[in-house]
Design a protein around this motif. Structure first.
Motif, PDB file in Angstrom:
ATOM      1  N   VAL A 167      -0.585 -59.319 -24.142  1.00  0.00           N
ATOM      2  CA  VAL A 167       0.716 -59.793 -23.657  1.00  0.00           C
ATOM      3  C   VAL A 167       1.637 -60.095 -24.835  1.00  0.00           C
ATOM      4  O   VAL A 167       2.794 -59.664 -24.859  1.00  0.00           O
ATOM      5  CB  VAL A 167       0.561 -61.022 -22.730  1.00  0.00           C
ATOM      6  CG1 VAL A 167       1.905 -61.666 -22.459  1.00  0.00           C
ATOM      7  CG2 VAL A 167      -0.120 -60.613 -21.427  1.00  0.00           C
ATOM      8  N   TYR A 180      -9.826 -55.395 -13.098  1.00  0.00           N
ATOM      9  CA  TYR A 180      -9.623 -54.860 -14.432  1.00  0.00           C
ATOM     10  C   TYR A 180      -8.318 -54.084 -14.441  1.00  0.00           C
ATOM     11  O   TYR A 180      -8.134 -53.152 -13.666  1.00  0.00           O
ATOM     12  CB  TYR A 180     -10.742 -53.905 -14.826  1.00  0.00           C
ATOM     13  CG  TYR A 180     -12.121 -54.520 -14.963  1.00  0.00           C
ATOM     14  CD1 TYR A 180     -12.337 -55.885 -14.790  1.00  0.00           C
ATOM     15  CD2 TYR A 180     -13.202 -53.742 -15.274  1.00  0.00           C
ATOM     16  CE1 TYR A 180     -13.596 -56.430 -14.928  1.00  0.00           C
ATOM     17  CE2 TYR A 180     -14.470 -54.284 -15.412  1.00  0.00           C
ATOM     18  CZ  TYR A 180     -14.658 -55.632 -15.236  1.00  0.00           C
ATOM     19  OH  TYR A 180     -15.898 -56.176 -15.370  1.00  0.00           O
ATOM     20  N   LEU A 192      -7.421 -57.134 -19.294  1.00  0.00           N
ATOM     21  CA  LEU A 192      -6.037 -56.674 -19.328  1.00  0.00           C
ATOM     22  C   LEU A 192      -5.845 -55.925 -20.638  1.00  0.00           C
ATOM     23  O   LEU A 192      -5.873 -56.525 -21.712  1.00  0.00           O
ATOM     24  CB  LEU A 192      -5.069 -57.858 -19.244  1.00  0.00           C
ATOM     25  CG  LEU A 192      -3.587 -57.534 -19.328  1.00  0.00           C
ATOM     26  CD1 LEU A 192      -3.119 -56.773 -18.092  1.00  0.00           C
ATOM     27  CD2 LEU A 192      -2.774 -58.805 -19.492  1.00  0.00           C
ATOM     28  N   LEU A 222      -2.439 -64.351 -12.991  1.00  0.00           N
ATOM     29  CA  LEU A 222      -3.401 -63.469 -13.657  1.00  0.00           C
ATOM     30  C   LEU A 222      -4.782 -64.118 -13.781  1.00  0.00           C
ATOM     31  O   LEU A 222      -5.652 -63.593 -14.456  1.00  0.00           O
ATOM     32  CB  LEU A 222      -2.885 -63.100 -15.049  1.00  0.00           C
ATOM     33  CG  LEU A 222      -1.597 -62.280 -15.076  1.00  0.00           C
ATOM     34  CD1 LEU A 222      -1.052 -62.186 -16.488  1.00  0.00           C
ATOM     35  CD2 LEU A 222      -1.834 -60.904 -14.507  1.00  0.00           C
ATOM     36  N   HIS A 224      -6.080 -62.377 -22.148  1.00  0.00           N
ATOM     37  CA  HIS A 224      -4.753 -61.830 -21.862  1.00  0.00           C
ATOM     38  C   HIS A 224      -3.774 -61.957 -23.027  1.00  0.00           C
ATOM     39  O   HIS A 224      -2.823 -61.191 -23.118  1.00  0.00           O
ATOM     40  CB  HIS A 224      -4.134 -62.546 -20.655  1.00  0.00           C
ATOM     41  CG  HIS A 224      -4.996 -62.558 -19.450  1.00  0.00           C
ATOM     42  ND1 HIS A 224      -5.487 -63.740 -18.928  1.00  0.00           N
ATOM     43  CD2 HIS A 224      -5.448 -61.574 -18.648  1.00  0.00           C
ATOM     44  CE1 HIS A 224      -6.217 -63.466 -17.851  1.00  0.00           C
ATOM     45  NE2 HIS A 224      -6.218 -62.167 -17.664  1.00  0.00           N
ATOM     46  N   ALA A 247      -0.646 -54.489 -19.806  1.00  0.00           N
ATOM     47  CA  ALA A 247       0.226 -55.598 -20.181  1.00  0.00           C
ATOM     48  C   ALA A 247       1.652 -55.090 -20.346  1.00  0.00           C
ATOM     49  O   ALA A 247       2.611 -55.756 -19.942  1.00  0.00           O
ATOM     50  CB  ALA A 247      -0.260 -56.253 -21.475  1.00  0.00           C
ATOM     51  N   VAL A 291      -7.761 -61.898 -13.127  1.00  0.00           N
ATOM     52  CA  VAL A 291      -7.799 -60.634 -13.855  1.00  0.00           C
ATOM     53  C   VAL A 291      -8.749 -60.809 -15.032  1.00  0.00           C
ATOM     54  O   VAL A 291      -8.517 -61.620 -15.922  1.00  0.00           O
ATOM     55  CB  VAL A 291      -6.389 -60.219 -14.335  1.00  0.00           C
ATOM     56  CG1 VAL A 291      -6.467 -58.993 -15.227  1.00  0.00           C
ATOM     57  CG2 VAL A 291      -5.487 -59.966 -13.134  1.00  0.00           C
ATOM     58  N   LEU A 336      -3.037 -67.247 -17.546  1.00  0.00           N
ATOM     59  CA  LEU A 336      -3.303 -66.490 -18.766  1.00  0.00           C
ATOM     60  C   LEU A 336      -4.438 -67.147 -19.538  1.00  0.00           C
ATOM     61  O   LEU A 336      -4.458 -68.366 -19.693  1.00  0.00           O
ATOM     62  CB  LEU A 336      -2.059 -66.439 -19.653  1.00  0.00           C
ATOM     63  CG  LEU A 336      -0.907 -65.613 -19.120  1.00  0.00           C
ATOM     64  CD1 LEU A 336       0.371 -65.926 -19.873  1.00  0.00           C
ATOM     65  CD2 LEU A 336      -1.227 -64.142 -19.215  1.00  0.00           C
ATOM     66  N   THR A 337      -5.368 -66.327 -20.015  1.00  0.00           N
ATOM     67  CA  THR A 337      -6.476 -66.826 -20.817  1.00  0.00           C
ATOM     68  C   THR A 337      -6.470 -66.108 -22.161  1.00  0.00           C
ATOM     69  O   THR A 337      -5.628 -65.249 -22.415  1.00  0.00           O
ATOM     70  CB  THR A 337      -7.830 -66.577 -20.114  1.00  0.00           C
ATOM     71  OG1 THR A 337      -8.057 -65.163 -20.045  1.00  0.00           O
ATOM     72  CG2 THR A 337      -7.869 -67.179 -18.717  1.00  0.00           C
TER      73      THR A 337
END
Length: 114
Positions: A105, A28, A65, A59, A101, A70, A62, A97-98
Motif C-alpha cells: 500500500v 488473497y 495483498l 481489509l 498490507h 494494492a 485479506v 491494515l496489517t
C-alpha cells in the motif's frame, strides 16, 4: 446516519467482495485482474444519487495483498475520485491494515504521489 444526512455510508468487506466477485475461496489479492474486479465491485457498492459517499474499506480478512492488487484496490480507487476526475464525491477510510498490507500500500501510494 439519518435519511437527511448528506453522506451515503458504504461499508465494504473486501474479503467478502473477493469471494463474490472472483469466485475465490481465499482472501488473497494477488493478481491485477483480481484487484480490478474488487475495485469495480467497491465502486458498484455506491448508492445512486448525488450525495457524498463515505466508504469504509475493510481489509482485515485479506490475508495476502500483492503490489498489483494494492495498486488496483487502493491507489486507482483513490485516483479515480480525486477532485478533477471523480464521477462523484467520495471519501475512503481503509481499516484492518496489517504489516502484510503496509509495504504494498505504501509503495503504490508513493509511486502515484498520493
Amino acid at each position: 446516519m439519518s435519511q437527511d444526512s448528506p453522506v451515503d455510508p458504504v461499508n465494504i468487506d473486501v474479503a467478502a467482495l473477493v469471494e463474490r466477485s472472483v469466485a475465490s475461496l481465499h482472501s488473497y489479492l494477488v493478481t491485477r485482474p483480481t484487484g480490478q474486479a474488487v475495485r469495480l465491485a467497491i465502486e458498484g457498492q455506491f448508492p445512486s444519487g448525488g450525495r457524498v459517499a463515505l466508504s469504509v474499506v475493510d481489509l482485515s480478512r485479506v490475508v495476502v495483498l500483492d503490489f498489483s492488487c494494492a495498486d488496483e484496490v487502493v491507489a486507482k480507487l483513490i485516483l479515480r475520485y480525486l477532485p478533477e476526475l471523480r464521477p462523484r464525491e467520495a471519501f475512503f477510510l481503509f481499516r484492518g491494515l496489517t504489516e502484510v498490507h503496509l509495504d504494498p500500500v505504501e509503495a503504490v501510494l508513493q509511486r502515484h504521489g498520493i
